[in-house]
Design a protein around this motif. Structure first.
Motif, PDB file in Angstrom:
ATOM      1  N   TYR A 195       0.858  -1.178   0.000  1.00  0.00           N
ATOM      2  CA  TYR A 195       0.000   0.000   0.000  1.00  0.00           C
ATOM      3  C   TYR A 195       0.900   1.236   0.000  1.00  0.00           C
ATOM      4  CZ  TYR A 195      -3.257  -3.544   1.685  1.00  0.00           C
ATOM      5  OH  TYR A 195      -4.019  -4.680   1.813  1.00  0.00           O
ATOM      6  N   ARG A 276       2.631   0.604   3.527  1.00  0.00           N
ATOM      7  CA  ARG A 276       2.283  -0.545   4.370  1.00  0.00           C
ATOM      8  C   ARG A 276       2.426  -1.833   3.566  1.00  0.00           C
ATOM      9  NH1 ARG A 276      -2.586  -3.505   5.227  1.00  0.00           N
ATOM     10  NH2 ARG A 276      -2.677  -4.387   7.338  1.00  0.00           N
ATOM     11  N   SER A 278       1.546  -6.192   3.665  1.00  0.00           N
ATOM     12  CA  SER A 278       0.926  -7.342   4.323  1.00  0.00           C
ATOM     13  C   SER A 278       1.043  -8.542   3.393  1.00  0.00           C
ATOM     14  CB  SER A 278      -0.544  -7.069   4.655  1.00  0.00           C
ATOM     15  OG  SER A 278      -1.312  -7.034   3.477  1.00  0.00           O
TER      16      SER A 278
HETATM   17  O1  LIG Z   1      -3.643  -5.958   4.120  1.00  0.00           O
HETATM   18  C1  LIG Z   1      -4.372  -6.498   4.942  1.00  0.00           C
HETATM   19  O2  LIG Z   1      -4.234  -6.351   6.156  1.00  0.00           O
HETATM   20  C2  LIG Z   1      -5.529  -7.355   4.492  1.00  0.00           C
HETATM   21  C3  LIG Z   1      -5.469  -7.724   3.060  1.00  0.00           C
HETATM   22  C4  LIG Z   1      -6.694  -8.438   2.593  1.00  0.00           C
HETATM   23  O3  LIG Z   1      -7.764  -8.306   3.136  1.00  0.00           O
HETATM   24  C5  LIG Z   1      -6.596  -9.343   1.428  1.00  0.00           C
HETATM   25  O4  LIG Z   1      -5.528  -9.397   0.769  1.00  0.00           O
HETATM   26  O5  LIG Z   1      -7.609 -10.030   1.147  1.00  0.00           O
END
Ligand SMILES: O=C(O)CCC(=O)C(=O)O
Ligand SMILES: [Fe+2]
Length: 330
Positions: A195, A276, A278
């Motif tokens: 992000y 960010r 993830s």
């Molecule tokens: O980035 C996140 O914390 C969640 C990502 C998410 O919901 C997804 O990739 O389906």
């Protein structure tokens, strides 16, 4: 060469035409920050009483929240850090490279950015992702240590996901080998999200509201925050915990549990200052697997993963939204 996808060029028309609209997604009001129910998996190895309590707590969280966080999950911090470092390196590639059809020798559309079908502010997203189906992993380019790190992580995540799915099944009387029979390490996928800082955080999302298409998801996130879930009709922020992985129930477990476990709508809000990262591991069955409620009367028609996916593809094309489980209500 620029690493950022051309978000602005892509969204310019929508941003301009929506400048005076009232339908802004309202993503910057003060959100309550909540700690998810915390499940300490080390309790599974204490006495039978602690073990039972831990399993029940997990089930209760899946019923009441659809989300929980786990500690002592046996995925080493060192591996999670390494995965993030490799993730950073790959997203630092020039955009032109990332968007090539055979990037890293992965399937077309493994690299994704923004929302190509966006038509209004409601579905603009300011993020990029590498969505890797794990059946593709053996042909993926190594690229630094990305592939081998993903392989290492996927093995641990698969083991963990299967255990979690099985513990959750115990509360519902689903047979112990259900997941072993229907899921394999190559039926799941790993989505690595980035992000970038977003200049319009009040106008759009990092990821638009959605539910996950899987049994359950294991999310490793950094400490920036921004993940939100819908709870009792309101958006609440998930407080990051450096020791924990986040787990959420997906559509297939909601269907399998006949609506007992909840696949909760979640989203990521955009952040003006801070980048960010993830990584989400989606624990999925094979395409042929037919998902049927474990108790009667069923809320949902039975469907295969393949049918579910095809329905999503149709709905996304027609409406910009995946629609999801409500399509299969009886
Ligand atoms: O980035 C996140 O914390 C969640 C990502 C998410 O919901 C997804 O990739 O389906
Ligand atoms: Fe998600």
């Amino acid at each position: 060469m620029a690493i950022e996808p051309p978000f602005f060029e892509k969204y310019k028309a929508i941003l301009q035409s929506s400048a005076n609209e009232k339908e802004k997604p309202s993503t910057v009001e003060g959100f309550e920050e909540l700690e998810l129910p915390l499940i300490d998996l080390s309790h599974l190895n204490l006495g039978p009483l602690e073990r039972q309590e831990c399993i029940e707590k997990m089930g209760q969280a899946a019923i009441e929240w659809g989300f929980f966080q786990i500690v002592n999950h046996a995925v080493p911090d060192e591996l999670l850090n390494r995965l993030k470092q490799e993730q950073i390196k790959v997203f630092q590639q020039p955009f032109d490279k990332k968007s090539e059809n055979n990037f890293l020798n992965l399937s077309v559309q493994s690299y994704r950015w923004g929302n190509p079908l966006a038509t209004s502010l409601r579905n603009l997203s300011w993020s990029e992702a590498l969505h890797i189906s794990l059946k593709d992993i053996s042909k993926m380019d190594e690229y630094n240590k990305l592939r081998s790190t993903i392989e290492e992580y996927a093995e641990k995540a698969n083991f963990l996901a299967q255990r979690l799915a099985e513990y959750l099944a115990q509360n519902l009387g689903i047979k112990a080998n259900y997941f072993q029979e229907n899921c394999s390490p190559s039926s799941s996928s790993l989505r690595m999200n980035r992000y970038p800082p977003c200049p319009y955080p009040s106008m759009m999302f990092g990821i638009i509201p959605h539910t996950d298409t899987d049994f359950l998801t294991i999310v490793s996130q950094d400490q920036v925050g921004g993940l939100q879930l819908k709870r009792n009709g309101r958006w609440v922020s998930v407080k990051p915990n450096p020791k924990a992985l986040v787990v959420n129930i997906g559509d297939f477990y909601q269907a399998l549990s006949n609506g007992v476990y909840k696949s909760i709508t979640h989203r990521v809000i955009a952040n003006q200052e801070t980048e960010r990262y993830s990584a989400a591991y989606f624990y999925c069955p094979t395409y042929e697997t037919v998902i049927e409620s474990c108790s009667k009367p069923s809320l949902y028609k039975k469907f295969s993963f393949k049918e579910y996916r095809e329905q999503i593809q149709k709905d996304v094309k027609a409406t910009g939204d995946k629609v999801g489980l409500s399509r299969f209500l009886l």
